[in-house]
Design a protein around this motif. Structure first.
Motif, PDB file in Angstrom:
ATOM      1  N   UNK A 279      85.739   3.060  18.016  1.00  0.00           N
ATOM      2  CA  UNK A 279      84.975   3.535  19.172  1.00  0.00           C
ATOM      3  C   UNK A 279      85.436   4.938  19.536  1.00  0.00           C
ATOM      4  N   UNK A 280      84.703   5.544  20.445  1.00  0.00           N
ATOM      5  CA  UNK A 280      85.048   6.873  20.939  1.00  0.00           C
ATOM      6  C   UNK A 280      84.680   7.000  22.407  1.00  0.00           C
ATOM      7  N   UNK A 281      85.372   7.883  23.110  1.00  0.00           N
ATOM      8  CA  UNK A 281      85.074   8.117  24.521  1.00  0.00           C
ATOM      9  C   UNK A 281      85.458   9.551  24.865  1.00  0.00           C
ATOM     10  N   UNK A 282      85.289   9.920  26.137  1.00  0.00           N
ATOM     11  CA  UNK A 282      85.641  11.259  26.605  1.00  0.00           C
ATOM     12  C   UNK A 282      86.484  11.160  27.862  1.00  0.00           C
ATOM     13  N   UNK A 283      87.266  12.206  28.082  1.00  0.00           N
ATOM     14  CA  UNK A 283      88.093  12.290  29.279  1.00  0.00           C
ATOM     15  C   UNK A 283      87.993  13.713  29.833  1.00  0.00           C
ATOM     16  N   UNK A 284      87.701  13.823  31.121  1.00  0.00           N
ATOM     17  CA  UNK A 284      87.526  15.134  31.759  1.00  0.00           C
ATOM     18  C   UNK A 284      88.881  15.656  32.244  1.00  0.00           C
ATOM     19  N   UNK A 285      89.340  16.718  31.619  1.00  0.00           N
ATOM     20  CA  UNK A 285      90.582  17.384  32.032  1.00  0.00           C
ATOM     21  C   UNK A 285      90.264  18.801  32.520  1.00  0.00           C
ATOM     22  N   UNK A 286      89.177  18.913  33.270  1.00  0.00           N
ATOM     23  CA  UNK A 286      88.799  20.202  33.847  1.00  0.00           C
ATOM     24  C   UNK A 286      89.582  20.436  35.140  1.00  0.00           C
ATOM     25  N   UNK A 287      89.776  21.723  35.541  1.00  0.00           N
ATOM     26  CA  UNK A 287      90.469  22.006  36.811  1.00  0.00           C
ATOM     27  C   UNK A 287      89.702  21.415  37.993  1.00  0.00           C
ATOM     28  N   UNK A 288      90.445  21.016  39.032  1.00  0.00           N
ATOM     29  CA  UNK A 288      89.857  20.524  40.282  1.00  0.00           C
ATOM     30  C   UNK A 288      90.185  21.500  41.409  1.00  0.00           C
ATOM     31  N   UNK A 289      89.236  21.694  42.330  1.00  0.00           N
ATOM     32  CA  UNK A 289      89.500  22.501  43.522  1.00  0.00           C
ATOM     33  C   UNK A 289      88.510  22.079  44.603  1.00  0.00           C
ATOM     34  N   UNK A 290      88.864  22.399  45.861  1.00  0.00           N
ATOM     35  CA  UNK A 290      88.014  21.990  46.983  1.00  0.00           C
ATOM     36  C   UNK A 290      86.834  22.945  47.162  1.00  0.00           C
ATOM     37  N   UNK A 291      87.115  24.257  47.276  1.00  0.00           N
ATOM     38  CA  UNK A 291      86.037  25.234  47.373  1.00  0.00           C
ATOM     39  C   UNK A 291      86.530  26.600  46.907  1.00  0.00           C
ATOM     40  N   UNK A 292      85.562  27.488  46.650  1.00  0.00           N
ATOM     41  CA  UNK A 292      85.847  28.833  46.168  1.00  0.00           C
ATOM     42  C   UNK A 292      85.344  29.834  47.207  1.00  0.00           C
ATOM     43  N   UNK A 293      86.256  30.755  47.630  1.00  0.00           N
ATOM     44  CA  UNK A 293      85.872  31.813  48.573  1.00  0.00           C
ATOM     45  C   UNK A 293      86.222  33.162  47.982  1.00  0.00           C
ATOM     46  N   UNK A 294      85.455  34.198  48.390  1.00  0.00           N
ATOM     47  CA  UNK A 294      85.688  35.567  47.918  1.00  0.00           C
ATOM     48  C   UNK A 294      85.915  36.471  49.130  1.00  0.00           C
ATOM     49  N   UNK A 295      86.953  37.309  49.075  1.00  0.00           N
ATOM     50  CA  UNK A 295      87.296  38.218  50.186  1.00  0.00           C
ATOM     51  C   UNK A 295      87.284  39.652  49.685  1.00  0.00           C
ATOM     52  N   UNK A 296      86.502  40.539  50.400  1.00  0.00           N
ATOM     53  CA  UNK A 296      86.469  41.976  50.085  1.00  0.00           C
ATOM     54  C   UNK A 296      87.756  42.582  50.604  1.00  0.00           C
ATOM     55  N   UNK A 297      88.645  42.957  49.662  1.00  0.00           N
ATOM     56  CA  UNK A 297      89.996  43.372  50.060  1.00  0.00           C
ATOM     57  C   UNK A 297      89.996  44.672  50.851  1.00  0.00           C
ATOM     58  N   UNK A 298      89.264  45.721  50.408  1.00  0.00           N
ATOM     59  CA  UNK A 298      89.340  47.045  51.047  1.00  0.00           C
ATOM     60  C   UNK A 298      88.018  47.492  51.652  1.00  0.00           C
ATOM     61  N   UNK A 299      87.062  46.607  51.728  1.00  0.00           N
ATOM     62  CA  UNK A 299      85.784  46.966  52.313  1.00  0.00           C
ATOM     63  C   UNK A 299      84.886  47.779  51.415  1.00  0.00           C
ATOM     64  N   UNK A 300      85.298  48.010  50.203  1.00  0.00           N
ATOM     65  CA  UNK A 300      84.491  48.825  49.276  1.00  0.00           C
ATOM     66  C   UNK A 300      83.456  47.996  48.524  1.00  0.00           C
ATOM     67  N   UNK A 301      83.535  46.727  48.724  1.00  0.00           N
ATOM     68  CA  UNK A 301      82.652  45.796  48.018  1.00  0.00           C
ATOM     69  C   UNK A 301      82.789  45.917  46.499  1.00  0.00           C
ATOM     70  N   UNK A 302      83.972  46.350  46.068  1.00  0.00           N
ATOM     71  CA  UNK A 302      84.227  46.442  44.627  1.00  0.00           C
ATOM     72  C   UNK A 302      85.451  45.648  44.201  1.00  0.00           C
ATOM     73  N   UNK A 303      86.342  45.371  45.134  1.00  0.00           N
ATOM     74  CA  UNK A 303      87.544  44.597  44.828  1.00  0.00           C
ATOM     75  C   UNK A 303      87.546  43.372  45.736  1.00  0.00           C
ATOM     76  N   UNK A 304      87.580  42.182  45.100  1.00  0.00           N
ATOM     77  CA  UNK A 304      87.544  40.934  45.856  1.00  0.00           C
ATOM     78  C   UNK A 304      88.730  40.054  45.468  1.00  0.00           C
ATOM     79  N   UNK A 305      89.154  39.302  46.375  1.00  0.00           N
ATOM     80  CA  UNK A 305      90.144  38.262  46.102  1.00  0.00           C
ATOM     81  C   UNK A 305      89.416  36.909  46.154  1.00  0.00           C
ATOM     82  N   UNK A 306      89.496  36.177  45.054  1.00  0.00           N
ATOM     83  CA  UNK A 306      88.880  34.851  44.986  1.00  0.00           C
ATOM     84  C   UNK A 306      89.937  33.800  45.278  1.00  0.00           C
ATOM     85  N   UNK A 307      89.639  32.922  46.173  1.00  0.00           N
ATOM     86  CA  UNK A 307      90.578  31.867  46.537  1.00  0.00           C
ATOM     87  C   UNK A 307      89.993  30.500  46.193  1.00  0.00           C
ATOM     88  N   UNK A 308      90.760  29.742  45.442  1.00  0.00           N
ATOM     89  CA  UNK A 308      90.405  28.362  45.121  1.00  0.00           C
ATOM     90  C   UNK A 308      91.345  27.454  45.892  1.00  0.00           C
TER      91      UNK A 308
END
Length: 332
Positions: A279-308
């Motif tokens: 027989x064969x089966x699968x197992x999910x070993x993908x990363x888990x996280x609650x939510x993803x947020x993005x923060x504009x570090x310097x207000x230039x809208x070109x550099x963001x910090x992503x938080x998981x």
């Protein structure tokens, strides 16, 4: 039985007989075994007898032809009679007794071969893949004048139905069939695999129970991989525990710490060496996280910090991400 006796009786005017000749031959290959016998007169009667030894007739079996020719005292010979007789094989029986699921006692008995048997041969093969595992066994004679062999199925290839024939070897080298039979050796069976995973540590545990015939299992192999091209494929040999289960414990570090879906197969090798996918089966070993947020570090809208939040990466790695103009780099 090697001999048969021909008796000539109720002969009239026996005093005028000089001799009686008796030609004897089998139906096998025409008259290539023809022998002319001189009948012997019994001392206490007018009866004549001929003792025929089938050794002189190439140990042929089946029908024998007998002629009778009398030569009188004047030297004149003439045929007076003909008859037939048979020297037939009695096949007997083949008995099979299971010893331990792996070994079987095969006994050939109650047969009779005119002229005797120099040996008894027992060819055996499994029905799997024809006769690729055919073995000719030489039986040993026991104290009961029976012939025995031990059938060890591990010497063959494949379980299931086994065909068993028996042959007597005559003194002339011919094989005479004594019969045939078959037995079924039930293949072992595994239960459904159970997979336990711990994403934080990257551990995987695969447990495979045995449903029946554990003694006929040579090993259980479990290949595991996550890459579509199987670049991180590893074949594991499962270990048998006290509960008669086969177990593999591993970690995704053995698979290059790759995350995602893991494929897990189970293969069983039986005692004969036949490998079967179970027989064969699968197992999910993908990363888990609650939510993803993005923060504009310097207000230039070109550099963001992503938080998981509450990120759990299989194998225990922790990461954060910085993106500039759509390009991201990961830092620990």
């Amino acid at each position: 039985m090697v001999h048969f006796l021909i008796r000539l009786s109720d002969i009239k005017n026996a005093e005028y007989i000089d001799n009686i000749m008796v030609p004897v031959w089998s139906d096998v290959n025409g008259q290539d075994d023809l022998v002319w016998y001189t009948a012997k007169k019994m001392s206490d009667s007018d009866e004549y007898v001929v003792d025929v030894n089938i050794k002189k007739h190439k140990y042929s079996l089946g029908k024998y032809n007998v002629g009778v020719y009398i030569t009188d005292v004047t030297g004149r010979q003439y045929g007076v009679s003909s008859l037939e007789t048979e020297m037939m094989l009695r096949q007997g029986s083949i008995d099979i007794k299971e010893k331990d699921g792996l070994n079987y006692l095969v006994t050939i008995k109650d047969f009779e071969v005119p002229g005797g048997a120099t040996s008894v041969l027992v060819p055996i093969w499994s029905e799997v893949n024809g006769q690729d595992d055919l073995i000719w066994y030489t039986a040993k004679k026991n104290v009961k004048d029976q012939y025995e062999i031990n059938l060890d199925v591990s010497k063959h290839k494949g379980l299931g139905k086994y065909w068993i024939n028996a042959y007597a070897v005559q003194p002339n080298g011919n094989l005479m069939g004594l019969g045939n039979t078959n037995i079924s050796v039930e293949s072992p069976a595994l239960g459904k695999m159970q997979v336990e995973s711990d994403k934080e540590s990257g551990k995987l545990k695969i447990t495979v129970p045995v449903n029946k015939n554990a003694g006929l299992i040579k090993n259980v192999l479990i290949p595991i991989w996550s890459d579509k091209n199987q670049g991180n494929l590893v074949w594991y040999t499962a270990k048998k525990n006290a509960k008669n289960e086969y177990v593999v414990e591993t970690n995704i570090k053995n698979h290059k710490y790759h995350s995602g879906i893991y494929w897990i197969d189970v293969y069983m090798t039986d005692i004969t060496g036949m490998l079967t996918g179970v027989e064969g089966t699968q197992c999910d070993m993908s990363p888990d996280y609650d939510n993803l947020t993005a923060k504009d570090i310097d207000g230039s809208e070109s550099v963001y910090q992503l938080n998981l939040n509450n990120l759990k990466v299989p194998g225990g790695e922790k990461w954060s991400a910085f993106c500039r103009l759509g390009k991201c780099r990961w830092t620990e």
